[in-house]
Scaffold this motif. Sequence first.
Motif, PDB file in Angstrom:
ATOM      1  N   GLU A  31       1.264  10.875  -2.713  1.00 39.38           N
ATOM      2  CA  GLU A  31       2.272  10.253  -3.581  1.00 39.38           C
ATOM      3  C   GLU A  31       2.406   8.786  -3.176  1.00 39.38           C
ATOM      4  OE1 GLU A  31       5.461  13.480  -5.176  1.00 39.38           O
ATOM      5  OE2 GLU A  31       5.751  12.799  -3.116  1.00 39.38           O
ATOM      6  N   PRO A  32       1.510   7.931  -3.675  1.00 39.44           N
ATOM      7  CA  PRO A  32       1.511   6.525  -3.243  1.00 39.44           C
ATOM      8  C   PRO A  32       2.818   5.790  -3.523  1.00 39.44           C
ATOM      9  CG  PRO A  32      -0.526   7.082  -4.384  1.00 39.44           C
ATOM     10  CD  PRO A  32       0.401   8.244  -4.577  1.00 39.44           C
ATOM     11  N   TYR A  33       3.552   6.226  -4.546  1.00 35.22           N
ATOM     12  CA  TYR A  33       4.834   5.602  -4.888  1.00 35.22           C
ATOM     13  C   TYR A  33       5.879   6.704  -5.009  1.00 35.22           C
ATOM     14  CZ  TYR A  33       1.907   1.580  -5.735  1.00 35.22           C
ATOM     15  OH  TYR A  33       1.011   0.565  -5.567  1.00 35.22           O
ATOM     16  N   LYS A  34       6.877   6.625  -4.168  1.00 35.88           N
ATOM     17  CA  LYS A  34       7.828   7.740  -4.043  1.00 35.88           C
ATOM     18  C   LYS A  34       9.229   7.182  -3.805  1.00 35.88           C
ATOM     19  CE  LYS A  34       8.799  11.503  -0.725  1.00 35.88           C
ATOM     20  NZ  LYS A  34       8.785  12.686  -1.613  1.00 35.88           N
ATOM     21  N   PHE A  44      11.199  11.692  -6.447  1.00 36.50           N
ATOM     22  CA  PHE A  44      10.287  11.391  -7.550  1.00 36.50           C
ATOM     23  C   PHE A  44       9.060  10.700  -6.971  1.00 36.50           C
ATOM     24  CE2 PHE A  44       9.387   7.522 -10.280  1.00 36.50           C
ATOM     25  CZ  PHE A  44       8.367   8.112 -11.000  1.00 36.50           C
ATOM     26  N   GLY A  45       7.878  11.172  -7.343  1.00 40.26           N
ATOM     27  CA  GLY A  45       6.636  10.571  -6.873  1.00 40.26           C
ATOM     28  C   GLY A  45       5.685  10.306  -8.015  1.00 40.26           C
ATOM     29  N   ALA A  46       4.911   9.216  -7.917  1.00 39.20           N
ATOM     30  CA  ALA A  46       3.944   8.848  -8.953  1.00 39.20           C
ATOM     31  C   ALA A  46       2.651   8.379  -8.300  1.00 39.20           C
ATOM     32  CB  ALA A  46       4.514   7.761  -9.857  1.00 39.20           C
ATOM     33  N   GLN A  47       1.560   8.492  -9.055  1.00 39.76           N
ATOM     34  CA  GLN A  47       0.255   8.137  -8.525  1.00 39.76           C
ATOM     35  C   GLN A  47      -0.029   6.638  -8.571  1.00 39.76           C
ATOM     36  OE1 GLN A  47      -2.013  10.287  -7.039  1.00 39.76           O
ATOM     37  NE2 GLN A  47      -0.233  11.628  -7.108  1.00 39.76           N
TER      38      GLN A  47
END
Length: 201
Positions: free
Chosen positions: A143-146, A162-165
């Motif tokens: 999860e590079p952006y969390k 919340f996590g996004a690629q």
Amino acid sequence: MRYLWKSFGFIGFILLLTGCALFQKNEPAPDSGIIYGPGFALSLTAPEGWELREQEAQKRSLFAVILPKGKSWDKANRRMYASIAGIDTAADEGHHDIYDLMRRDSVYFSNIAENVKITTIDTIIRSNEREVFLRKVTGIPKEPYKITAYANEETMVVMVGFGAQTEKLFNQTLPQFYRVLSSYRFFDRSAKVIIPDELNE
């Protein structure tokens, strides 16, 4: 004439009901859920285009998982979820307060990869004067952006994450995450009267 008026009134009533049914069909109710724990319950609402996934939450020992509709946990490029951690102020070891828990998570994330960066981005004071701390974490491989919101609930901390690629997906989805966070409610099931715990907007 009175009969004719009654007939028109009845037809109008049927048309009104039909219109309401069509309106409700075109405006689906949000996907909301109450998740029960020992002595407490959580309530969350998924944003438009997302849904609560009970089986996915059970697989990962999470209290709630919110995914884009039709996506599995492994296939989703962005995910939302909720978990809890207990607080024991009398324990010699463990989490004495929410700050201990956040420090533990910071150490854990920092040990995952070398380039992990942890940033404090917001603090929300709720109507009951309890705080919600928001921490952004970047650099985690899966999860590079969390972002994680830590909500203080006296004997426990509720974490809504919340996590996004990608950074683009993260920024695009962040408003939806804030809507999920604003829908969050904590209920003390031992109380006779349950009053929702509102987040300040």
